[in-house]
Design an enzyme around this catalytic site. Structure first.
Site, PDB file in Angstrom:
ATOM      1  N   GLY A 153     -40.410  90.423  12.722  1.00  0.00           N
ATOM      2  CA  GLY A 153     -39.441  91.267  12.008  1.00  0.00           C
ATOM      3  C   GLY A 153     -38.025  90.971  12.460  1.00  0.00           C
ATOM      4  O   GLY A 153     -37.805  90.149  13.351  1.00  0.00           O
ATOM      5  N   ASP A 171     -41.713 100.282  12.375  1.00  0.00           N
ATOM      6  CA  ASP A 171     -41.175 100.921  11.171  1.00  0.00           C
ATOM      7  C   ASP A 171     -40.900 102.403  11.422  1.00  0.00           C
ATOM      8  O   ASP A 171     -40.003 102.977  10.816  1.00  0.00           O
ATOM      9  CB  ASP A 171     -42.151 100.734  10.007  1.00  0.00           C
ATOM     10  CG  ASP A 171     -42.328  99.260   9.696  1.00  0.00           C
ATOM     11  OD1 ASP A 171     -41.328  98.600   9.387  1.00  0.00           O
ATOM     12  OD2 ASP A 171     -43.463  98.748   9.818  1.00  0.00           O
ATOM     13  N   GLU A 195     -50.294  91.909  15.496  1.00  0.00           N
ATOM     14  CA  GLU A 195     -49.474  92.762  16.372  1.00  0.00           C
ATOM     15  C   GLU A 195     -50.362  93.716  17.159  1.00  0.00           C
ATOM     16  O   GLU A 195     -50.151  93.945  18.355  1.00  0.00           O
ATOM     17  CB  GLU A 195     -48.466  93.545  15.531  1.00  0.00           C
ATOM     18  CG  GLU A 195     -47.393  92.643  14.915  1.00  0.00           C
ATOM     19  CD  GLU A 195     -46.461  93.337  13.946  1.00  0.00           C
ATOM     20  OE1 GLU A 195     -45.376  92.793  13.698  1.00  0.00           O
ATOM     21  OE2 GLU A 195     -46.805  94.409  13.417  1.00  0.00           O
ATOM     22  N   LYS A 218     -35.497 104.624  13.022  1.00  0.00           N
ATOM     23  CA  LYS A 218     -36.965 104.536  13.041  1.00  0.00           C
ATOM     24  C   LYS A 218     -37.623 105.754  13.716  1.00  0.00           C
ATOM     25  O   LYS A 218     -38.844 105.898  13.683  1.00  0.00           O
ATOM     26  CB  LYS A 218     -37.409 103.257  13.771  1.00  0.00           C
ATOM     27  CG  LYS A 218     -36.778 101.963  13.255  1.00  0.00           C
ATOM     28  CD  LYS A 218     -37.234 101.631  11.862  1.00  0.00           C
ATOM     29  CE  LYS A 218     -36.688 100.322  11.325  1.00  0.00           C
ATOM     30  NZ  LYS A 218     -37.146  99.126  11.976  1.00  0.00           N
TER      31      LYS A 218
END
Ligand code: 5RP
Length: 227
Positions: free
Chosen positions: A33, A88, A107, A125
């Site tokens: 990411g 996220d 992950e 987040k």
């Protein structure tokens, strides 16, 4: 500060932390990411001092190699010393939603195989209750409709992520409208649905440390179980 500047700040803080704990033969797990990409840029500064890394996606492996950082297969690397990745969403217990970049399965494997999991994220987040971000789940393609029907029974609205094929050759459903009040239970329940490879709740193995980028600086939070 922009969101990218906050991501850069936490990536630098994670780099300082990793550098301060670097030991001989230590393998670093590297996530996927935009926040993890900033961390990779930092890591490139000490590529000559790194034993090696394990990447949570093909894209991360490619970026690490561009910085001359050795990348190993997890099976030949053994236990990971520190795993650094974005998220996220995070709640106050450092339970996470991950998988916006479709790398959730690898992950989760890296998180499980690591001594320490350091999550890096900008302040947007941080949430009270997980679930505002649609929960990604990786599914075996032939099970998509079946899994979708099972998720509706659990109260969620699954949406097929069009055109997305994971590094494992699978597909992603994003589940909307879930209020995740018991993340550990939902994580386990979703994994019981046949055809689900894994889901993006990281609660059974959440983060040990959360580095949160805020306008006031980087806040460091530790999980209760992590001294
Ligand atoms: C990828 C992930 C990412 O960590 C998550 O989507 C956060 O991404 P970003 O750092 O770009 O905000 O779980 O599968």
């Amino acid at each position: 500060m922009t969101q990218d500047e906050l991501k850069q700040a936490v990536a630098r803080a994670a780099f300082d932390y990793v550098e301060s704990k670097l030991e001989d033969n230590m393998i670093i797990g590297v996530g996927t990411g935009s926040t993890a990409n900033f961390f990779i840029e930092e890591l490139g500064k000490i590529s000559d001092r790194l034993e090696g890394t394990v990447a949570s996606s093909e894209e991360t492996a490619r970026r690490l190699k561009l910085h001359n950082i050795p990348v190993y297969d997890l099976n030949s690397a053994g236990r990971i010393g520190i795993y650094v990745d974005g998220a996220d969403e995070s709640n106050a217990h450092l339970q996470l939603i991950k998988g916006g970049g479709a790398a959730l399965t690898r992950e989760k494997i890296l998180a499980a195989a690591s001594k320490e999991f350091v999550c890096i994220a900008d302040a947007s987040k941080m949430v009270g209750v997980l679930g505002e971000f649609p929960l990604p789940i990786e599914i075996v393609p032939m099970a998509r409709s079946y899994v979708g029907r099972e998720i509706v029974k659990l109260g969620g609205d699954p949406v097929y992520r069009e055109g997305c094929v994971t590094d494992n050759g699978n597909q992603i459903l994003d589940i909307y409208n879930l209020e995740i009040l018991d993340p550990r239970k939902l994580e386990q329940d979703l994994n019981q649905i046949t055809g689900v490879v894994t889901n993006g709740i990281f609660a059974v193995r959440g983060a040990d440390i959360l580095m949160l980028g805020t306008a006031r600086g980087v806040e460091i939070r530790r999980a209760a179980s992590f001294a």
